[in-house]
Design an enzyme around this catalytic site. Structure first.
Site, mmCIF file in Angstrom:
data_model
loop_
_atom_site.group_PDB
_atom_site.id
_atom_site.type_symbol
_atom_site.label_atom_id
_atom_site.label_comp_id
_atom_site.label_asym_id
_atom_site.label_seq_id
_atom_site.Cartn_x
_atom_site.Cartn_y
_atom_site.Cartn_z
ATOM 1 N N ASP A 1 -9.265 4.356 2.092
ATOM 2 C CA ASP A 1 -8.082 3.467 1.473
ATOM 3 C C ASP A 1 -8.347 2.054 1.803
ATOM 4 O OD1 ASP A 1 -5.420 3.153 0.472
ATOM 5 O OD2 ASP A 1 -4.949 2.971 2.623
ATOM 6 N N ASP B 1 -5.629 -0.852 1.463
ATOM 7 C CA ASP B 1 -4.375 -1.661 2.107
ATOM 8 C C ASP B 1 -4.041 -0.786 3.335
ATOM 9 O OD1 ASP B 1 -3.805 -3.430 -0.240
ATOM 10 O OD2 ASP B 1 -4.056 -1.767 -1.073
#
Length: 215
Positions: free
Chosen positions: A9, A11
């Protein structure tokens, strides 16, 4: 858990992108508005644009003017990317270790792909990530498995040979639905005690804790 590919991922997991997103929200708020709660902005960042617009502007997805506000917010963010975004501490060393061992890694995020590409450029990672899948790349975004399955197709690897690393329940749910292993991080935007309850295969206290799982 020896795997052929690591998917991250973006963020909160690879990078702290919340400061630039907060700047974009501030650009839309009325003069004299109270300061944003940065901890709440960090948590909303893990969820995505709808959570950020609710937290910063009080606009829900079903409200009149939501799409206009979303467009304005993303335009401001596009302009501000790179102002304050940084890799999370310890991530650079982990990516170096993966590269040195020849273990491919990529990024799967719910951020629109063109904005995610801008973030990778700002972080000087654009030539190193083997794939980038955004929230608008596949038919459905996380927590659906579509983006992770698309990344597997791009890399020519079976989902069972991948591990996905994220900081939100939706990350773990997407990995499970895609048939790949999931690792949650305790250094992302979810509090460690919350991340521990995601049901991942493991919880990483620091980025370096990933390496024994995959190398």
């Amino acid at each position: 858990m020896k795997r052929d590919v690591v998917l991250f991922d973006l963020d909160g997991t690879l990078a702290n992108t919340a400061p630039d997103l907060a700047l974009a929200l501030e650009a839309l708020r009325a003069p004299g508005s109270p300061p944003l709660d940065q901890d709440r902005i960090r948590r909303a960042t893990a969820v995505g644009t709808r959570a950020l617009l609710w937290e910063g502007l009080g606009i829900a997805p079903d409200a009149d003017g939501y799409e206009a506000a979303r467009g304005a917010f993303l335009a401001h963010y596009d302009r501000l990317i790179g102002q304050a975004t940084e890799l999370n501490p310890g991530i650079a060393a982990v990516l170096d270790a993966l590269d040195e061992r020849g273990l491919p890694w990529g990024v799967v995020t719910n951020k629109p792909e063109h904005l995610a590409q801008r973030v990778l450029v700002a972080l000087d990672l654009q030539g190193r990530a083997r794939c980038l899948v955004g929230g608008d790349t596949a038919a459905r975004a996380k927590p659906y498995p579509d983006p992770l399955l698309h990344a597997c197709a791009l890399l020519g690897v079976a989902p069972a040979r991948c591990v996905y690393v994220g900081d939100d329940q939706g990350d773990v749910d997407a990995a499970r639905a895609a048939g790949m292993s999931a690792l949650a991080v305790a250094f992302g935007y979810a509090p460690p005690e919350e991340a521990a309850g995601f049901g991942a295969d493991g919880l990483l206290a620091t980025p370096a804790d990933l390496l024994p799982w995959v190398l």
